[in-house]
Enzyme design. Structure first.
Site, PDB file in Angstrom:
ATOM      1  CD  GLU A 118      -2.504  -1.157   2.738  1.00 56.91           C
ATOM      2  OE1 GLU A 118      -2.316  -0.245   3.568  1.00 56.91           O
ATOM      3  OE2 GLU A 118      -3.168  -2.174   2.982  1.00 56.91           O
ATOM      4  CE  LYS A 120       5.195   5.036   7.049  1.00 60.80           C
ATOM      5  NZ  LYS A 120       4.960   6.404   7.474  1.00 60.80           N
ATOM      6  CG  ASP A 122       3.968  12.369   5.295  1.00 62.03           C
ATOM      7  OD1 ASP A 122       3.907  11.956   6.467  1.00 62.03           O
ATOM      8  OD2 ASP A 122       4.858  13.128   4.879  1.00 62.03           O
ATOM      9  CE1 TYR A 233      -7.688   7.495  -0.810  1.00 63.83           C
ATOM     10  CE2 TYR A 233      -6.664   9.392   0.261  1.00 63.83           C
ATOM     11  CZ  TYR A 233      -7.214   8.791  -0.866  1.00 63.83           C
ATOM     12  OH  TYR A 233      -7.281   9.484  -2.037  1.00 63.83           O
ATOM     13  CE  LYS A 323       9.616   7.335   6.806  1.00 65.09           C
ATOM     14  NZ  LYS A 323       9.327   7.266   8.208  1.00 65.09           N
ATOM     15  CB  CYS A 418       4.581  45.956  -6.619  1.00 65.59           C
ATOM     16  SG  CYS A 418       3.797  44.533  -7.360  1.00 65.59           S
ATOM     17  CB  CYS A 421       1.069  46.981  -9.944  1.00 65.26           C
ATOM     18  SG  CYS A 421       1.331  47.204  -8.174  1.00 65.26           S
ATOM     19  CB  CYS A 436       2.294  44.822  -3.748  1.00 65.70           C
ATOM     20  SG  CYS A 436       1.338  45.894  -4.810  1.00 65.70           S
ATOM     21  CB  CYS A 441      -1.305  44.656  -7.334  1.00 61.83           C
ATOM     22  SG  CYS A 441       0.036  43.602  -7.886  1.00 61.83           S
TER      23      CYS A 441
HETATM   24  S1  IVH Z   1      -0.356   0.336   8.872  1.00 67.78           S
HETATM   25  C1  IVH Z   1       0.524  -1.607  12.910  1.00 67.78           C
HETATM   26  N1  IVH Z   1      -0.782   1.375   6.459  1.00 67.78           N
HETATM   27  O1  IVH Z   1       2.394   5.190   8.957  1.00 67.78           O
HETATM   28  C2  IVH Z   1       0.164  -0.957  11.641  1.00 67.78           C
HETATM   29  N2  IVH Z   1       0.114   2.738   8.160  1.00 67.78           N
HETATM   30  O2  IVH Z   1       4.900   4.480  10.455  1.00 67.78           O
HETATM   31  C3  IVH Z   1       0.567   0.434  11.455  1.00 67.78           C
HETATM   32  N3  IVH Z   1       0.540   5.045   7.487  1.00 67.78           N
HETATM   33  O3  IVH Z   1       1.106   5.156  12.227  1.00 67.78           O
HETATM   34  C4  IVH Z   1      -0.125   1.173  10.421  1.00 67.78           C
HETATM   35  N4  IVH Z   1      -0.152   4.836   5.411  1.00 67.78           N
HETATM   36  O4  IVH Z   1       0.020   6.733  10.494  1.00 67.78           O
HETATM   37  C5  IVH Z   1      -0.350   1.572   7.722  1.00 67.78           C
HETATM   38  N5  IVH Z   1      -1.189   2.185   4.313  1.00 67.78           N
HETATM   39  C6  IVH Z   1      -0.766   2.393   5.567  1.00 67.78           C
HETATM   40  C7  IVH Z   1      -0.290   3.634   6.011  1.00 67.78           C
HETATM   41  C8  IVH Z   1       0.148   3.767   7.321  1.00 67.78           C
HETATM   42  C9  IVH Z   1       0.335   5.668   6.321  1.00 67.78           C
HETATM   43  C10 IVH Z   1       1.123   5.690   8.705  1.00 67.78           C
HETATM   44  C11 IVH Z   1       0.328   5.477   9.962  1.00 67.78           C
HETATM   45  C12 IVH Z   1       1.249   4.746  10.916  1.00 67.78           C
HETATM   46  C13 IVH Z   1       2.597   5.110  10.354  1.00 67.78           C
HETATM   47  C14 IVH Z   1       3.608   4.041  10.715  1.00 67.78           C
END
Ligand code: IVH
Length: 675
Positions: A118, A120, A122, A233, A323, A418, A421, A436, A441
């Site tokens: 999946e 990740k 942010d 999500y 990461k 500016c 303008c 400005c 403007c």
């Molecule tokens: S699984 C025990 N799935 O990443 C399971 N986490 O570094 C932990 N996060 O605290 C979470 N996308 O805030 C999972 N598809 C995803 C995620 C996800 C973002 C974040 C989440 C978690 C952190 C872990």
């Protein structure tokens, strides 16, 4: 029709409207595939609101009209999670990921391994509890064991269903009591928009969408949260505190069937090479997503295998976060240019020797403002480290100082005029930004028109972003006064405007002419002059002319106007182009107000209301205090003069005692007002 039968038919009408609205919300906010034009959708909502207003007894908490409700009275309550919300171990390169895969296989014994990959996201994780298909509670991760109850804010997120139809629950195969966990994020467009608004109000920008999402979910005003367009999500499903059902990939399907938003970019992989391919693909996708991701998450698909693998201290062995490498690179500053934003803010931007960072060529990076340039000590010709973080625009992190990279010599100065303008640029004392101040403007034009037309200002419905863009691009509106010289012929030259909508818009514009002086003052978009200050200014001076000719000292006599605001107003009216604009508006708008002398009994005093008062509603008490010249604030600080405590007063009362702020009751408040 007998009245009971009529009631039933209205109830049915309301129910079916709600179903229809939920269906379209799901198409729009979850599936991103709307079928209905916005205006038609709005009609449905208006119709529901009208029926609910006529039959308040039929309002239910899960009605689509009830997303923004009361705010948590005394902050957020702590709640224990049904099962700890853990974090993940990280892998930073291919080798670490392969090592993890090997350990998984060793510990899983004879189990066949499947992974779900999946994105990740942010953001910040949240747990949503449903009972009998109704949203009961939304809780932040907190320390993993105990989080904060942010339900009132979660309800405002359109991708979170408030209730799920029994038929959908049945079809999903999930018991009606369940918990969904996932990530709340702020899409990049919403993030940019919010930061622009914050700048316009003189507030600090959020550093990145993650901080913005995390900060927003803890705001105590649900209506503000609703405006900020958070998205959710889901990626875990729990029943009775345990992951459900047997395969994670089935959980994703079930959540989708329940109406939750599940990120479509996921994959079932049967070996680690497929996982690595997904990672490579995701890195290309990353730029086009419209929200931030910082890596990918790999989860073992089978719950049985997950159980076999178990946990280390604070993270599961059956999942890992891969990461992405930080996206930064070194390059040379060829020049420093100046951009003028929507709010007139001048932003210095480094023009860079193009450098390839994380999949794109970077040739510009923001330097924010003069303070930042001084902090970095950057000069034209310097080598700098550039980072692409959560912000859409890359930024300069530091000057590279070593033998191979000679220092630059040319110091940058902010221009006095500016660049767009050529009007004067000012830097208000004590502030980082240069601006400005010319309302005409072109760079500020769009923003000022949108502000002017907004509901709380001149309330010109229909004058939204796409129309304003067209009006500005075609030169039909060069400043807010031009709005009042629009006619049907001009409007009909625009795209997506027919006879009917042109007439409606002209009607709206005509209506706006009746609005009182305070709205006109607010509409001018003077920095630091919000709705409330505009009201005080109108009451104090009683006319636009008196306001325009007021000195800084005279302005400071107005309630709640300090030196900073007074300075800003004075500067605004000192600019000849602004005076000319206001002169043109005279023909169209109300320049006379009603002078109102507020009482002075409570002048300079700040009050905080808490708990339920016996005789006055909050709004009534607030008005009474304000009419007597006092101010009502939302939180207790050392500057608070009185806390008015009613029944069930909570943490604000504790805070008042802690700080030694005087606590009074309703009766004493009334006494003060009369004194
Ligand atoms: S699984 C025990 N799935 O990443 C399971 N986490 O570094 C932990 N996060 O605290 C979470 N996308 O805030 C999972 N598809 C995803 C995620 C996800 C973002 C974040 C989440 C978690 C952190 C872990």
């Amino acid at each position: 029709m007998p009245s009971a039968a009529k009631d039933k038919s209205i109830e049915r009408k309301i129910d079916s409207l709600r179903e229809e609205i939920r269906h379209h919300e799901h198409l729009y906010y979850v599936l991103d595939a709307p079928e209905l034009p916005d205006a038609d959708f709005d009609l449905l909502v208006q119709e529901l609101k009208r029926l609910e207003a006529a039959h308040p007894e039929l309002i239910t908490p899960d009605s689509p009209t009830q997303r923004v409700g009361g705010k948590p009275r005394e902050g957020f309550v702590k709640v224990e999670h049904s099962r700890p919300m853990l974090s993940l171990d990280n892998a930073y390169n291919e080798q670490e990921l392969r090592d993890w895969d090997r350990r998984v296989r060793e510990l899983a014994g004879s189990d066949k391994i499947e992974y779900v990959c999946e994105l990740k996201l942010d953001g910040m994780s949240l747990a949503l509890t449903y009972e009998q298909g109704h949203l009961l509670r939304g809780v932040t991760r907190g320390d993993g064991s105990v989080g904060e109850d942010v339900t009132s804010n979660v309800r405002t997120m359109r991708s979170v269903p408030l209730s799920i139809a029994p038929a959908a629950v049945k079809k999903s195969g999930v018991p009606a009591d369940f918990e969904v966990r996932g990530e709340v994020i702020m899409p990049l467009a919403a993030f940019e928009r919010m930061n622009e608004d914050r700048e316009a109000q003189g507030l600090a920008r959020f550093a990145n969408p993650r901080n913005a999402a995390a900060g927003t979910i803890r705001v105590l005003e649900p209506n503000i949260v609703a405006e900020r367009r958070l998205d959710f999500y889901s990626y875990f499903l729990l029943v009775k505190g345990k992951y459900y059902p047997e395969k994670h990939s089935d959980a994703l399907k079930a959540m989708q069937a329940l109406g939750f938003k599940v990120n479509p970019n996921h994959l079932i992989a049967t070996d680690i090479d497929q996982v690595l391919k997904f990672i490579a693909k995701s890195e290309q996708m990353r730029e086009k997503l419209g929200y931030e991701i910082d890596g990918i998450v790999v989860k073992v698909n089978s719950m049985r295998t997950q159980d076999r693998l178990g946990f280390t201290g604070k993270a599961p062995r059956w999942a890992i976060a891969y990461k992405y490498a930080a996206r930064s690179g070194n390059t040379q500053v060829e020049d420093i240019l100046v951009q003028v934003g929507r709010t007139g803010k001048l932003t210095p931007v480094a023009a860079l020797k193009p450098v390839f960072i994380g999949g794109t060529t970077v040739s510009r990076a923001t330097l924010h403002n003069m303070d930042e340039i001084e902090r970095l000590g950057v000069k034209i010709g310097d080598w700098v480290m550039v980072e692409r973080g959560g912000d859409v625009i890359p930024k300069v992190v530091k000057v590279v100082e070593d033998k191979e990279h000679p220092r630059g010599h040319k110091t940058f100065h902010m221009p006095e005029r500016c660049p767009v303008c050529h009007s004067h640029v000012v830097r208000v004392e004590g502030e980082a930004d240069h601006r400005c101040i010319n309302v005409n403007c072109p760079a500020k034009l769009r923003e000022s028109i949108l502000h002017f037309a907004a509901r709380s200002v001149m309330n010109i419905e229909g004058m939204g972003e796409s129309l304003v863009n067209q009006l500005a691009d075609r030169g039909l509106v060069k400043n807010i006064a031009d709005i009042y010289e629009l006619d049907k012929d001009k409007l009909l030259t625009l795209e997506r405007i027919g006879e009917k909508s042109a007439e409606n818009l002209l009607g709206e514009i005509e209506q706006s002419r009746k609005l009182p002086l305070e709205r006109v003052i607010f509409g001018l978009g003077i920095r630091f002059v919000g709705e409330r200050t505009a009201e005080f200014l109108s009451e104090h001076f009683g006319s636009m002319d008196a306001l325009m000719s007021a000195s800084v000292e005279e302005l400071e006599e107005v309630n709640e106007v300090g030196p900073r605001i007074a300075e800003s107003i004075h500067e605004f009216f000192a600019e000849p182009s602004n005076r000319k604009l206001v002169e043109r508006l005279r023909k169209f708008l109300n320049f006379k107000g009603v002078k109102k002398v507020r009482g002075t009994a409570l002048a300079g005093k700040t009050f905080v209301l808490t708990g339920t008062l016996p005789n006055y509603s909050r709004d009534a008490a607030k008005k009474m205090i304000e009419d007597a010249g006092g101010k009502v604030s939302g939180s207790v600080s050392k500057k608070t003069d009185y806390v008015v405590a009613g029944e069930d007063a909570g943490s604000k009362l504790d805070k008042a005692r802690e700080l030694g702020v005087k606590v009074i009751d309703e009766e004493q408040m009334v006494e003060l007002v009369k004194s």
